[in-house]
Design a protein around this motif. Structure first.
Motif, PDB file in Angstrom:
ATOM      1  N   ALA A 362      18.993  -9.026  49.983  1.00 50.61           N
ATOM      2  CA  ALA A 362      18.594 -10.128  49.107  1.00 50.61           C
ATOM      3  C   ALA A 362      17.657  -9.591  48.020  1.00 50.61           C
ATOM      4  CB  ALA A 362      17.908 -11.219  49.913  1.00 50.61           C
ATOM      5  N   ALA A 363      17.631 -10.274  46.908  1.00 53.61           N
ATOM      6  CA  ALA A 363      16.871  -9.773  45.758  1.00 53.61           C
ATOM      7  C   ALA A 363      15.375 -10.036  45.876  1.00 53.61           C
ATOM      8  CB  ALA A 363      17.408 -10.405  44.471  1.00 53.61           C
ATOM      9  N   ARG A 364      14.979 -11.134  46.514  1.00 52.41           N
ATOM     10  CA  ARG A 364      13.578 -11.542  46.425  1.00 52.41           C
ATOM     11  C   ARG A 364      12.862 -11.591  47.769  1.00 52.41           C
ATOM     12  NH1 ARG A 364      16.322 -15.219  43.324  1.00 52.41           N
ATOM     13  NH2 ARG A 364      15.930 -16.898  44.805  1.00 52.41           N
ATOM     14  N   HIS A 365      13.510 -11.193  48.838  1.00 53.90           N
ATOM     15  CA  HIS A 365      12.885 -11.195  50.159  1.00 53.90           C
ATOM     16  C   HIS A 365      13.074  -9.833  50.810  1.00 53.90           C
ATOM     17  CE1 HIS A 365      13.227 -15.543  49.545  1.00 53.90           C
ATOM     18  NE2 HIS A 365      12.312 -15.694  50.489  1.00 53.90           N
ATOM     19  N   LYS A 366      12.002  -9.265  51.253  1.00 56.13           N
ATOM     20  CA  LYS A 366      12.070  -7.980  51.930  1.00 56.13           C
ATOM     21  C   LYS A 366      12.746  -8.149  53.291  1.00 56.13           C
ATOM     22  CE  LYS A 366       9.026  -4.343  53.761  1.00 56.13           C
ATOM     23  NZ  LYS A 366       9.941  -3.255  53.410  1.00 56.13           N
ATOM     24  N   ASP A 367      13.638  -7.230  53.606  1.00 61.42           N
ATOM     25  CA  ASP A 367      14.289  -7.172  54.916  1.00 61.42           C
ATOM     26  C   ASP A 367      15.175  -8.378  55.209  1.00 61.42           C
ATOM     27  OD1 ASP A 367      13.123  -4.682  55.584  1.00 61.42           O
ATOM     28  OD2 ASP A 367      11.274  -5.695  56.145  1.00 61.42           O
ATOM     29  N   LEU A 368      15.687  -9.021  54.153  1.00 64.19           N
ATOM     30  CA  LEU A 368      16.696 -10.080  54.275  1.00 64.19           C
ATOM     31  C   LEU A 368      18.005  -9.524  53.737  1.00 64.19           C
ATOM     32  CD1 LEU A 368      17.618 -13.065  54.736  1.00 64.19           C
ATOM     33  CD2 LEU A 368      16.787 -13.540  52.409  1.00 64.19           C
TER      34      LEU A 368
END
Length: 412
Positions: A362-368
């Motif tokens: 994902a672009a805006r969440h770490k480790d998603l």
């Protein structure tokens, strides 16, 4: 209960992601509301489509569009009340189906397809499920010379561009290969490098058991309860992890939209029914009736008849009109006996307007991480997607270029 990774969704994609991560030494929790393989992965045609280098495009010709607009076609139906909401998606889908765009998409998509059979065979062998795979290909059959010429020309194009193997069958060879099909058929095409599966649910279940044998844990739980950094409620309590993979197929949007991602995901619904075969009749291959848009396939449970696409809201009431329309035609193709199932099964294929899945961070969440949107090829691409996600998450070099499948290609 703490893990390295939570995988949300136990269909073919989620189970494959979980198994590949667990193989690489990650502690993984796999979460679903139902047992593995009991939603979309349950009811497909059981094909691993090595020939599927061009994803299924939106029709461009006005004659075909007008025919579909009447909502009487056997291969595509729609719910009129869903069309306004689906219009932006369908417009982008139509634009991306322009021959030049479609060819460019195929060049990005084909490397995924190239590995679909080998990755399934490798995972099935590790899971002790190789007997479920039938390395005999599958077939298209033709009732008219025009359709036969059109499909043969496409097969020849795919062979030139991507090395797709096929075998053109005249009337005599078709009868030798499938003696119990309608004798009036003109011929067929057999895609020889594809595999078919005798029980798709059993294959997903075998992959899930293999994941557990590796030390993974399966939980009944609701992926939509996902909380930031990262926790999910299950029947056994709250589980937490450093990372999470959303692999919930047509339900992925329920999670991603709540996290602020506006990904253009729609569904094509489909139906199936199992039938007994008439005494002494035998079907060897999965067979697509090209003119009418349905497929029959030999399964453990019986002959599975699967329909084309129904455009509707994901959770709208079932309307198996396509199944009822094609059943009499299917009975002329192959000697089907009584229905086996009490009622038709229905599933939903998660689709993007550029016909390619969403695979990657994902672009805006770490480790998603995301792994959904495979449309008609979810079963085909489950194993290779699992490997790719695990490789990316563990810092390995991915098997293929994953850039075309990034989530932020939609600017979300």
């Amino acid at each position: 209960m703490k893990f390295d990774t939570i995988v949300l969704g136990a269909g073919i994609v989620g189970v494959s992601v979980a198994a590949h991560l667990q193989k690489r030494g990650r502690s993984v929790a796999l979460v679903d509301l139902r047992q593995p393989g009991n939603e979309t992965s349950f009811g497909n045609a059981g094909l691993i489509q090595r020939e599927g280098v061009y994803p299924y495009a939106f029709p461009r010709g006005w004659q075909k569009l007008l025919r579909y607009a009447r909502n009487q076609s056997t291969d595509v139906r729609y719910h009129p009340e869903a069309m306004l909401k689906l219009a932006p998606f369908l417009w982008q889908y139509w634009r991306n189906s322009h021959p030049r765009r479609h060819a460019a998409i195929a060049r990005s998509y084909a490397p995924l397809i190239e590995h679909c059979v080998t990755e399934h065979r490798a995972l099935a062998q590790e899971a002790g499920a190789s007997s479920l795979l039938r390395p005999i290909g599958w077939m298209k059959i033709f009732r008219t010379a025009a359709k036969q010429d059109e499909e043969t020309s496409l097969a020849e194009q795919w062979q030139r561009e991507f090395g797709v193997e096929f075998d053109a069958l005249d009337t005599t060879r078709l009868r030798q290969t499938e003696p119990d099909l309608d004798t009036s058929l003109l011929g067929g095409l057999r895609y020889v490098a594809a595999d078919s599966v005798s029980d798709p649910n059993a294959l997903v279940t075998a992959y899930a058991k293999y994941f557990e044998q590796l030390g993974g844990r399966f939980f009944i739980g609701d992926g939509t309860t996902l909380k930031d950094q990262w926790a999910v409620y299950t029947h056994e309590g709250l589980i937490e992890a450093k990372s999470v993979v959303v692999a919930m197929g047509p339900w992925s949007e329920q999670v991603t939209s709540r996290l602020g991602y506006r990904l253009p995901l729609a569904v094509k619904r489909g139906y199936h029914m199992h039938y007994a075969a008439q005494p002494e009749a035998r079907l060897n291959h999965a067979v697509l009736d090209v003119e009418h848009g349905y497929l029959i396939a030999p399964m453990r449970r019986g002959i599975r008849l699967t329909t084309g696409a129904e455009l509707a809201h994901r959770d709208a009431p079932r309307t198996p009109t396509q199944l009822n329309a094609v059943e009499p035609i299917a009975r002329t193709l192959f000697p089907l006996a009584a229905r086996i199932d009490g009622e038709p099964w229905m599933g939903a294929r998660p689709c993007t307007p550029d016909m390619m899945p969403i695979i990657g961070p994902a672009a805006r969440h770490k480790d998603l991480w995301f792994a959904f949107g495979h449309a008609h090829h979810g079963f085909t691409l489950g194993a290779v997607t699992g490997r790719l996600v695990a490789e990316m998450m563990t810092g390995e070099s991915p098997l293929v270029n994953v850039h075309p499948f990034r989530a932020n290609r939609f600017s979300a």
